[in-house]
Design a protein around this motif. Structure first.
Motif, PDB file in Angstrom:
ATOM      1  N   UNK A   1       3.487  -1.261   2.848  1.00 19.93           N
ATOM      2  CA  UNK A   1       3.083   0.121   2.574  1.00 19.93           C
ATOM      3  C   UNK A   1       1.911   0.281   1.610  1.00 19.93           C
ATOM      4  N   UNK A   2       1.853  -0.547   0.590  1.00 24.43           N
ATOM      5  CA  UNK A   2       0.802  -0.404  -0.420  1.00 24.43           C
ATOM      6  C   UNK A   2      -0.581  -0.742   0.126  1.00 24.43           C
ATOM      7  N   UNK A   3      -0.609  -1.497   1.235  1.00 17.06           N
ATOM      8  CA  UNK A   3      -1.888  -2.005   1.735  1.00 17.06           C
ATOM      9  C   UNK A   3      -2.322  -1.372   3.056  1.00 17.06           C
ATOM     10  N   UNK A   4      -1.482  -0.575   3.659  1.00 11.23           N
ATOM     11  CA  UNK A   4      -1.769  -0.077   5.008  1.00 11.23           C
ATOM     12  C   UNK A   4      -3.028   0.784   5.095  1.00 11.23           C
ATOM     13  N   UNK A   5      -3.384   1.445   4.005  1.00 15.08           N
ATOM     14  CA  UNK A   5      -4.558   2.326   4.039  1.00 15.08           C
ATOM     15  C   UNK A   5      -5.835   1.650   3.531  1.00 15.08           C
ATOM     16  N   UNK A   6      -5.740   0.373   3.202  1.00 20.10           N
ATOM     17  CA  UNK A   6      -6.895  -0.337   2.670  1.00 20.10           C
ATOM     18  C   UNK A   6      -7.903  -0.626   3.786  1.00 20.10           C
ATOM     19  N   UNK A   7      -9.108  -0.036   3.737  1.00 21.48           N
ATOM     20  CA  UNK A   7     -10.083  -0.203   4.828  1.00 21.48           C
ATOM     21  C   UNK A   7     -10.663  -1.611   4.903  1.00 21.48           C
ATOM     22  N   UNK A   8     -10.483  -2.400   3.847  1.00 18.62           N
ATOM     23  CA  UNK A   8     -11.028  -3.757   3.846  1.00 18.62           C
ATOM     24  C   UNK A   8     -10.118  -4.760   4.553  1.00 18.62           C
ATOM     25  N   UNK A   9      -8.950  -4.317   5.032  1.00 14.20           N
ATOM     26  CA  UNK A   9      -7.986  -5.237   5.647  1.00 14.20           C
ATOM     27  C   UNK A   9      -7.864  -5.004   7.154  1.00 14.20           C
ATOM     28  N   UNK A  10      -8.888  -4.410   7.746  1.00 16.48           N
ATOM     29  CA  UNK A  10      -8.793  -4.103   9.170  1.00 16.48           C
ATOM     30  C   UNK A  10      -8.937  -5.331  10.060  1.00 16.48           C
TER      31      UNK A  10
END
Length: 413
Positions: A317-326
């Motif tokens: 959950x903490x990382x799902x919105x991180x645009x650098x992890x696409x």
């Protein structure tokens, strides 16, 4: 003194069903399709796990991931076939059928499987069913729902509908003949044994556009491992005013490079030890990410058990919105977790670790917190490294993309 079981009001049952999967086409089609796949595998006496995850977990750091090539290591078997039919025009518009030539069900089987809502009908079995309500959620939500099934040469019919309350009406129609099958417009393929699940999609359940349908079904997180199974063939037929379109479901994980491979033990309670395998991959190409809609996302860790039951798709959950992890995706396989999930559902203070809407883990549940914390200890350094790697590429991005990244980071912060 009188004593009786308290009955649940029909309106409460309807609210429960309506909140489940019916409004989502992909979740709707998943339930009967998964049941067909499970029935065929049980009939063939093979594992529900197709073997692809086993092969992927043999990869090591730095090795390339190409599942189209990895599949060649999976032993060949007689291909199991499931046929999905959707009509989009005419008097039968929005009528959907899922057909298999599995072992079929007798009248007694149909009464047992569909006569009780949310009973753990597959308790202890190595299958994917958990809540005992997946197909019923679909059939009670949609309209004109009926199951035709042939077992022991006898055709039976189970009709599911509302009449003040939820009704399951089962009857034997007689010994199977071509004339009998034709009278109900049933395929000859089930003459020996098999099942047809049929319903009309309720208005308000949007159907994907024709040019997107096969890709959306194949890539839906709960169906990826079925679509990727080289020994299972799922065919999607769309019957339109302009003709028929027939395509198989196929899926390959994105081509990329392994950036992390870990094993660990999850201990959700004293004396319970669940082996954990984690594979993290960097895709060559950026993947679609949509944390608000699990049916649209491509990146993320696919949480599965040893029977290919898919439980979630998330970077955590903490990382799902991180645009650098696409670019990041992977596998988290948890062995023996089914017994734990069943025990939680049957406990005195019963609670579901998985959401009943098929949207992954219940993030408030203690077991989920323990699982996610354990996974995060392994993947967090990889995520941080990937974020730094992507930030270094800022100079190669367009101004428009940089603005999108900045806007996404504002939302996170």
């Amino acid at each position: 003194m009188s004593k009786k079981v308290i009955e649940w009001a029909a309106r409460e049952k309807k609210r429960t069903v309506n909140a489940a999967v019916g409004r989502n086409f992909l979740k709707t089609i998943t339930e009967p399709l998964t049941n067909s796949d499970s029935a065929l595998k049980k009939q063939a006496g093979v594992s529900h796990g197709a073997g692809l995850i086993d092969e992927m977990l043999k990869l090591k750091d730095g090795e390339r991931v190409d599942t189209s090539a990895i599949k060649t290591a999976i032993p060949k078997a007689t291909v199991r076939k499931v046929f999905v039919q959707l009509k989009t025009s005419g008097s039968e518009a929005r009528v959907c059928r899922v057909i298999d030539t599995g072992p079929g069900m007798t009248r007694s089987d149909l009464e047992s499987k569909f006569g009780i809502y949310a009973e753990a009908k597959a308790r202890g079995e190595k299958t994917r069913s958990l809540f005992g309500r997946g197909a019923l959620d679909v059939l009670l939500y949609h309209e004109e729902s009926v199951i035709f099934s042939v077992a022991n040469g006898i055709l039976s019919r189970c009709q599911i509908y509302w009449e003040k309350d939820a009704i399951c009406e089962v009857e034997e129609l007689g010994r199977t003949t071509k004339a009998l099958l034709d009278s109900f417009k049933l395929p000859n393929s089930i003459a020996q044994s098999g099942t047809v699940v049929q319903f009309r999609l309720r208005e308000g359940t949007p159907v994907p556009q024709e040019d997107q349908m096969v890709a959306k079904i194949s890539g839906f997180y709960m169906l990826r491992l079925i679509s990727a199974d080289p020994n299972t063939e799922v065919t999607i037929e769309r019957i339109r005013a302009g003709g028929r379109h027939i395509d198989p479901l196929t899926y390959d994980f994105p081509i990329g490079t392994v950036i992390g491979r870990f094993t660990d033990i999850l201990e959700p309670e004293k004396g319970v030890r669940l082996p954990l395998d984690i594979l993290v991959v960097r895709s060559d190409q950026p993947l679609q990410t949509d944390p608000a809609h699990i049916d649209r996302r491509e990146n993320g860790l696919l949480f599965v058990d040893e029977n290919d039951a898919v439980m979630d798709l998330t970077l955590l959950p903490e990382y799902d919105k991180n645009p650098y992890l696409q670019h990041v995706y992977g596998i988290v396989r948890i062995k023996d977790i089914r017994a734990v999930l069943e025990a939680k559902l049957e406990a005195e203070e019963a609670v579901a670790v998985l959401t009943e809407t098929r949207d992954g883990f219940n993030q408030k549940h203690e077991t989920t917190k323990l699982l996610f914390d354990l996974v995060e200890r392994h993947v967090k350094p990889l995520y941080e490294k990937e974020e730094k790697r992507q930030k270094k590429g800022d100079v190669n991005r367009s101004d428009k993309l940089n603005e999108r990244v900045k806007d996404a980071l504002k939302v996170i912060n």
